[in-house]
Design a protein around this motif. Structure first.
Motif, PDB file in Angstrom:
ATOM      1  N   THR A 107       0.882  -1.159   0.000  1.00  0.00           N
ATOM      2  CA  THR A 107       0.000   0.000   0.000  1.00  0.00           C
ATOM      3  C   THR A 107       0.924   1.213   0.000  1.00  0.00           C
ATOM      4  O   THR A 107       2.140   1.062  -0.169  1.00  0.00           O
ATOM      5  N   TYR A 108       0.389   2.439   0.173  1.00  0.00           N
ATOM      6  CA  TYR A 108       1.295   3.577   0.122  1.00  0.00           C
ATOM      7  C   TYR A 108       2.184   3.617   1.368  1.00  0.00           C
ATOM      8  O   TYR A 108       1.812   3.163   2.441  1.00  0.00           O
ATOM      9  N   GLU A 109       3.400   4.150   1.152  1.00  0.00           N
ATOM     10  CA  GLU A 109       4.476   4.036   2.152  1.00  0.00           C
ATOM     11  C   GLU A 109       4.052   4.550   3.536  1.00  0.00           C
ATOM     12  O   GLU A 109       4.382   3.954   4.554  1.00  0.00           O
ATOM     13  N   GLY A 124      -0.752  -2.495   7.931  1.00  0.00           N
ATOM     14  CA  GLY A 124      -0.909  -1.298   7.104  1.00  0.00           C
ATOM     15  C   GLY A 124      -2.365  -0.978   6.887  1.00  0.00           C
ATOM     16  O   GLY A 124      -3.243  -1.560   7.521  1.00  0.00           O
ATOM     17  N   SER A 125      -2.608  -0.033   5.976  1.00  0.00           N
ATOM     18  CA  SER A 125      -3.957   0.495   5.788  1.00  0.00           C
ATOM     19  C   SER A 125      -4.288   0.531   4.305  1.00  0.00           C
ATOM     20  O   SER A 125      -3.397   0.527   3.454  1.00  0.00           O
ATOM     21  N   GLN A 126      -5.608   0.599   4.000  1.00  0.00           N
ATOM     22  CA  GLN A 126      -6.100   0.662   2.613  1.00  0.00           C
ATOM     23  C   GLN A 126      -5.545  -0.513   1.788  1.00  0.00           C
ATOM     24  O   GLN A 126      -4.980  -0.345   0.717  1.00  0.00           O
ATOM     25  N   GLY A 134      -6.847  -2.362   8.688  1.00  0.00           N
ATOM     26  CA  GLY A 134      -6.233  -2.157   7.381  1.00  0.00           C
ATOM     27  C   GLY A 134      -7.052  -2.507   6.163  1.00  0.00           C
ATOM     28  O   GLY A 134      -6.607  -2.277   5.032  1.00  0.00           O
ATOM     29  N   ILE A 135      -8.272  -3.061   6.342  1.00  0.00           N
ATOM     30  CA  ILE A 135      -9.059  -3.410   5.147  1.00  0.00           C
ATOM     31  C   ILE A 135      -9.449  -2.131   4.395  1.00  0.00           C
ATOM     32  O   ILE A 135      -9.872  -1.150   5.005  1.00  0.00           O
ATOM     33  N   GLY A 136      -9.277  -2.175   3.077  1.00  0.00           N
ATOM     34  CA  GLY A 136      -9.447  -0.983   2.249  1.00  0.00           C
ATOM     35  C   GLY A 136     -10.898  -0.622   1.969  1.00  0.00           C
ATOM     36  O   GLY A 136     -11.812  -1.423   2.197  1.00  0.00           O
ATOM     37  N   LEU A 164      -9.639  -7.798  15.750  1.00  0.00           N
ATOM     38  CA  LEU A 164      -9.218  -7.034  14.572  1.00  0.00           C
ATOM     39  C   LEU A 164      -9.464  -5.576  14.913  1.00  0.00           C
ATOM     40  O   LEU A 164     -10.291  -5.272  15.776  1.00  0.00           O
ATOM     41  N   GLU A 165      -8.782  -4.685  14.211  1.00  0.00           N
ATOM     42  CA  GLU A 165      -8.831  -3.269  14.597  1.00  0.00           C
ATOM     43  C   GLU A 165      -9.180  -2.362  13.437  1.00  0.00           C
ATOM     44  O   GLU A 165      -8.382  -1.516  13.031  1.00  0.00           O
ATOM     45  N   PRO A 166     -10.347  -2.511  12.855  1.00  0.00           N
ATOM     46  CA  PRO A 166     -10.679  -1.672  11.704  1.00  0.00           C
ATOM     47  C   PRO A 166     -10.943  -0.222  12.087  1.00  0.00           C
ATOM     48  O   PRO A 166     -11.579   0.049  13.117  1.00  0.00           O
TER      49      PRO A 166
HETATM   50  N1  LLP Z   1      -4.489  -0.492  14.308  1.00  0.00           N
HETATM   51  C1  LLP Z   1      -3.341   0.198  14.307  1.00  0.00           C
HETATM   52  C2  LLP Z   1      -2.304  -0.145  15.253  1.00  0.00           C
HETATM   53  C3  LLP Z   1      -3.170   1.254  13.403  1.00  0.00           C
HETATM   54  O1  LLP Z   1      -2.021   1.922  13.402  1.00  0.00           O
HETATM   55  C4  LLP Z   1      -4.203   1.587  12.506  1.00  0.00           C
HETATM   56  C5  LLP Z   1      -4.060   2.701  11.561  1.00  0.00           C
HETATM   57  C6  LLP Z   1      -5.393   0.851  12.550  1.00  0.00           C
HETATM   58  C7  LLP Z   1      -5.499  -0.195  13.463  1.00  0.00           C
HETATM   59  C8  LLP Z   1      -6.571   1.135  11.660  1.00  0.00           C
HETATM   60  O2  LLP Z   1      -6.265   0.936  10.322  1.00  0.00           O
HETATM   61  P1  LLP Z   1      -7.404   1.091   9.200  1.00  0.00           P
HETATM   62  O3  LLP Z   1      -8.385  -0.029   9.397  1.00  0.00           O
HETATM   63  O4  LLP Z   1      -8.021   2.416   9.404  1.00  0.00           O
HETATM   64  O5  LLP Z   1      -6.687   1.001   7.905  1.00  0.00           O
HETATM   65  N2  LLP Z   1      -3.813   8.725   7.886  1.00  0.00           N
HETATM   66  C9  LLP Z   1      -3.743   7.611   6.944  1.00  0.00           C
HETATM   67  C10 LLP Z   1      -4.074   6.298   7.627  1.00  0.00           C
HETATM   68  C11 LLP Z   1      -3.168   6.007   8.798  1.00  0.00           C
HETATM   69  C12 LLP Z   1      -3.468   4.689   9.433  1.00  0.00           C
HETATM   70  C13 LLP Z   1      -2.799   4.616  10.769  1.00  0.00           C
HETATM   71  N3  LLP Z   1      -3.028   3.432  11.498  1.00  0.00           N
HETATM   72  C14 LLP Z   1      -4.704   7.900   5.804  1.00  0.00           C
HETATM   73  O6  LLP Z   1      -5.370   8.936   5.829  1.00  0.00           O
HETATM   74  O7  LLP Z   1      -4.793   7.126   4.843  1.00  0.00           O
END
Ligand code: LLP
Length: 436
Positions: free
Chosen positions: A163-165, A208-210, A247-249, A288-290
């Motif tokens: 995904t992006y860096e 990661g994310s997205q 991290g699911i997009g 999980l941590e969405p």
């Molecule tokens: N758990 C941890 C430890 C995390 O660092 C993150 C996101 C999540 C869960 C949630 O990930 P998600 O499901 O939202 O992908 N500002 C960036 C995204 C940064 C994500 C940081 N960590 C953006 O606008 O794309």
């Protein structure tokens, strides 16, 4: 439309069953809309998918860094979910919304002593411990407060999530977590097990994310499962809680692939069962941590069109009354968004333009290469899928007050975060009497 809570009716864009043009009239612009029904639906999707993949003791944790305000935690406390916080500010917001401390997981690569003391003192469920310094500090602070603090340890599973860096966090070269690959993780765990005021309850990773594919999630699941087996075999340690991160997009554009949360979670479940069912490890409680996939498609931002600048043979700039202060994601990551002229939603989109913000810098752009009906001043522009990492990343750049959040529940709009006033902007300023 990229999400089924968005429709065009009678020439107007509708969101969560309401006419966005009417909403813009009632609440002004810029305004962020929040589809509460969609949010609770997304929460239920995760709960159901996880229970079937990982069993009844599993639960999602909402990553509040995506969008954080008190009312949201009031909604969540009724559900079988936990939350992830990364600062005393997020923790305070969640507690203010009545969210129970024991279902809160405190993350971050550099928790301050104050963060740790605050978390321990309110009886937070778990710290997700990121490094050895922090481990020793938690032990010291918990010891001083006379409690044994539950922790997980954040590991880097050396998975490149493609995904992006800025959001690729599972690689060996990351500021987050303790590496499995180098042996650091095992040493960390031995130390954690020897301490008196912390109880190591399990492991965490977040790659990661997205991310759209199941594959990187399955790879991380396999690596974590192998490490659980290794810990059981070498240290006799049984992982009770296994947190596999978020991290699911989500779809920002029609051209983005459809994502099935249920399918990705099911793939992870299959992988974990394959590894653990025939091993000496008892099946852990999975988390999980969405963040993004719970809130992104619940958000839409409405702006009013202001200045239009046409540079013949070069570009057309359509400026709106917000920008990088409320949505810095294009400026930061070139993030894609779908943009629609909400009050003329049926008209032909034959006017190429750059939708720019009102801040004093050229990089303040919401989106490039947008096709709209030729806009005029006071038209309403809707930017879709702005629920995640927009309001939570907003700033006061150029002293712009933050927009309100209007939640929509079963067709009824309600302000859940009010618009900031000019006076709010001065709330921390200390005015000294300086002699001329
Ligand atoms: N758990 C941890 C430890 C995390 O660092 C993150 C996101 C999540 C869960 C949630 O990930 P998600 O499901 O939202 O992908 N500002 C960036 C995204 C940064 C994500 C940081 N960590 C953006 O606008 O794309």
């Amino acid at each position: 439309m990229i999400c089924n809570n968005i429709k065009k009716e009678n020439g107007h864009l509708h969101f969560a069953g309401l006419d966005t043009v009417e909403l813009a009239k009632s609440y002004g612009t810029p305004t962020m809309l929040f589809d509460e029904d969609r949010f609770l639906g997304n929460v239920n999707t995760y709960i159901t998918a996880m229970q079937s993949a990982f069993g009844e003791k599993s639960m999602p944790l909402y990553a509040g860094k995506a969008l954080c305000f008190t009312h949201l935690y009031r909604l969540l406390r009724e559900y079988n979910v936990g939350i992830d916080v990364v600062s005393s500010g997020e923790l305070f917001t969640a507690l203010s919304g009545g969210f129970p401390a024991e279902r809160i997981y405190f993350h971050g690569n550099n928790k301050t002593d104050d963060d740790i003391s605050f978390g321990v003192s309110v009886g937070i469920g778990y710290f997700v411990c990121d490094n050895l310094d922090e481990l020793l500090k938690i032990d010291e602070i918990a010891g001083a407060q006379g409690v044994v603090q539950n922790i997980l340890v954040r590991l880097t599973p050396s998975v490149d999530a493609h995904t992006y860096e800025a959001v690729n966090t599972g690689k060996l070269d990351s500021k987050f977590g303790v590496a499995i690959e180098t042996g650091a993780a095992e040493e960390f765990i031995k130390t954690a097990l020897s301490l008196k005021s912390v109880k190591l309850c399990g492991l965490h990773c977040h790659i990661g994310s997205q991310i759209f594919d199941a594959e990187p999630f399955v790879m991380a699941t396999n690596t974590m499962a192998d490490f659980c087996i290794h810990l059981k075999n070498t240290l006799g340690y049984n992982v009770e809680i296994l947190n596999l991160g978020g991290g699911i997009g989500v779809r920002y554009l029609e051209s983005d692939p459809e994502v099935s949360i249920a399918d990705i979670v099911a793939e992870m479940g299959k992988a974990l069962h394959n590894k653990l069912d025939s091993s000496p490890v008892e099946f852990p409680e999975v988390r999980l941590e969405p963040g993004r996939s719970l809130v992104a498609d619940c958000g839409m931002t409405l702006y009013s069109v202001g200045a239009i600048k046409e540079i013949s043979g070069v570009k057309n700039y359509v400026s709106v009354n917000g920008g990088m202060a409320d949505n810095p994601r294009f400026a930061l990551y070139n993030a894609p968004y779908t943009v629609i002229l909400a009050n003329r939603a049926d008209e032909e989109c034959d006017y190429p333009c750059t939708v720019a913000g009102r801040c004093c810098e050229s990089g303040d752009v919401i989106q490039e290469n947008v096709m709209l009906p030729r806009p005029v001043r006071s038209d309403i522009i809707a930017v879709l899928t702005t629920g995640a990492y927009n309001y939570s990343m907003a700033s006061h750049y150029n002293r712009l007050p933050k927009p309100p959040i209007v939640a929509i529940r079963q067709g009824k709009p309600e302000i859940v975060v009010r618009r900031e006033t000019l006076k709010d902007l001065l709330s921390c300023d200390i005015v000294l009497n300086v002699k001329e």
